[in-house]
Design a protein around this motif. Structure first.
Motif, PDB file in Angstrom:
ATOM      1  N   MET A 274     -27.365 -18.935 -52.001  1.00  0.00           N
ATOM      2  CA  MET A 274     -28.167 -18.829 -53.221  1.00  0.00           C
ATOM      3  C   MET A 274     -28.165 -17.404 -53.774  1.00  0.00           C
ATOM      4  N   THR A 275     -28.243 -16.408 -52.888  1.00  0.00           N
ATOM      5  CA  THR A 275     -28.249 -15.018 -53.377  1.00  0.00           C
ATOM      6  C   THR A 275     -26.938 -14.707 -54.083  1.00  0.00           C
ATOM      7  N   CYS A 278     -26.654 -17.125 -57.429  1.00  0.00           N
ATOM      8  CA  CYS A 278     -27.646 -16.830 -58.481  1.00  0.00           C
ATOM      9  C   CYS A 278     -27.715 -15.340 -58.792  1.00  0.00           C
ATOM     10  N   VAL A 282     -33.387 -12.503 -52.590  1.00  0.00           N
ATOM     11  CA  VAL A 282     -34.657 -13.197 -52.337  1.00  0.00           C
ATOM     12  C   VAL A 282     -35.244 -12.722 -51.018  1.00  0.00           C
ATOM     13  N   ARG A 311     -35.200 -16.527 -61.913  1.00  0.00           N
ATOM     14  CA  ARG A 311     -35.960 -17.643 -61.345  1.00  0.00           C
ATOM     15  C   ARG A 311     -35.398 -18.976 -61.819  1.00  0.00           C
ATOM     16  N   ILE A 314     -32.381 -19.855 -59.857  1.00  0.00           N
ATOM     17  CA  ILE A 314     -32.735 -20.353 -58.520  1.00  0.00           C
ATOM     18  C   ILE A 314     -33.135 -21.830 -58.587  1.00  0.00           C
TER      19      ILE A 314
END
Ligand SMILES: Nc1ncnc2c1ncn2[C@@H]1O[C@H](COP(=O)(O)OP(=O)(O)O)[C@@H](O)[C@H]1O
Ligand SMILES: [Mg+2]
Length: 363
Positions: A274-275, A278, A282, A311, A314
């Motif tokens: 995800m890091t 996106c 986090v 956001r 995410i």
């Protein structure tokens, strides 16, 4: 396959009739590792003892591979019971016999010639990693070793089913894990169906595919370990699960996201992916994910970045991967700080301050 139909068992006691098992209907498929969990006194031991008719049900049917055990004569029942091994919390070994002789015992009773029984005992000792203890006596063994002997003995007649009544409840956590690993290996290698009675959710998590939750003699909930663990519906299941699950709450933590892992994804790779995807950093605030059968279950609390666009990325990422999440309210706007109270309060404070200065308690 084990099928229990409308099963009831009550005991007549001085205090009256005790309904230990009440209207139980249950199906356990071949090759399953099936957990039956509940608090003490729920009726688990009585239920499992009905499966091999150590307890004769008051009413209902115990159908093993299509045959209702309740309808069998004594000889046929003995025969059927050879297909069902059982292990207990207290091991129940014969103290006067060596390990090897304990394992041979059920075969001797069944009339197996000595040489054949010895050969089988040697194989079983290998299987449970105790070949070097053949001539030891139970008193010389640790709890885990005793339970291995009991498992070997239960396997002596090549059963298709093994019933385990709190088999690891007298063992420390590391020994428990090794006994559960052994049961899992036997399930995989021999295809034996295993019924695990326990009051410990950890045991169910570690080896069971499916689970039934028992309370007051009834099955109050059943399903895959995955479903029951994540979405317990009965009070009993919630009480059993919550200590290990530990509810993470986002109510008082602004700007956070609670992720629920339901077995499809494992936690760490999702966060690192995800890091990257996106392009955000986090911050993991807390996590109680557990690895069950190679899948992650549990929850993770992460801090959201301030940037609303990040956001949004995410949320889109989590949606695309089908990961459940819940978002807390954004940080509430700061309350304007009141420098001064109402006039009277201010006057009162000034008076106190003056007095304090006069008394020398404030410099
Ligand atoms: N032989 C018995 N005689 C009388 N009551 C019994 C007997 N066995 C169990 N019970 C009662 O049945 C209920 C269920 O017991 P049990 O099956 O041992 O529960 P668990 O294994 O879940 O702790 C309890 O109330 C227990 O006291
Ligand atoms: Mg019990």
């Amino acid at each position: 396959m084990i099928e229990l139909k409308d099963l009831n068992k009550s005991f007549r006691t001085a205090a009256g009739l005790v309904d230990a098992v009440h209207d139980v209907n249950l199906r356990i498929d071949d090759g399953d590792i099936f957990g039956i969990i509940g608090f003490s006194g729920a009726g688990k031991s009585t239920l499992v003892r009905c499966m091999n008719l150590l307890e004769r049900p008051t009413s209902g049917q115990v159908i093993i591979d299509g045959t209702d055990l309740c309808g069998l004569g004594r000889k046929q029942l003995r025969e059927a019971r050879r297909g069902i091994g059982m292990i207990f919390q207290q091991f129940n070994l014969l103290s006067q016999r060596t390990v090897e002789a304990n394992i041979r015992y059920p075969l001797e009773i069944a009339g197996t010639p000595k040489a054949e029984a010895s050969k089988r005992a040697a194989e079983l000792l290998e299987m449970v990693d105790l070949a070097d203890k053949a001539r030891a006596y139970p008193v010389q063994l640790s709890g885990g070793q005793k339970q291995r002997v009991a498992i070997a003995r239960a396997l002596a007649s090549n059963p298709r089913i093994i019933l385990c009544d709190e088999a690891t409840s007298a063992l420390d956590p590391i020994t428990t894990a090794s006994i559960l690993d052994l049961l899992k290996r036997l399930n995989e290698q021999l295809g034996v169906t295993i019924v695990v009675i326990t009051h410990e959710m950890k045991v169910v998590e570690q080896i069971c595919d499916r689970v039934a939750v028992m309370s007051d003699g009834r099955i109050v909930e059943q399903g895959s370990v995955h479903d029951v663990f994540l979405r317990p519906t009965s009070d009993t299941a919630k009480r059993l699960i919550e200590p290990s699950q530990g509810a993470l709450t986002i109510d008082n933590t602004p700007n956070t996201l609670r992720l629920a892992f339901t077995g499809e994804e494992s936690g760490a790779p999702v966060i690192s992916d995800m890091t990257v995807q996106c392009d955000v950093m986090v911050n993991i605030l807390s996590a109680n994910t557990e690895n069950i059968g190679g899948k992650a279950f549990g929850q993770m609390l992460i801090q959201l970045p301030d940037d609303e666009a990040a956001r949004q990325r995410i949320r889109a990422y989590l949606d695309s991967r089908g990961i459940l999440y819940e978002e807390s309210a954004a940080v509430p706007p700061a309350e304007p700080v009141q420098e001064e109270g109402p006039r009277e309060v201010r006057a009162e404070r000034e008076k106190l301050e003056d007095a304090a200065v006069r008394e020398g308690s404030v410099l």
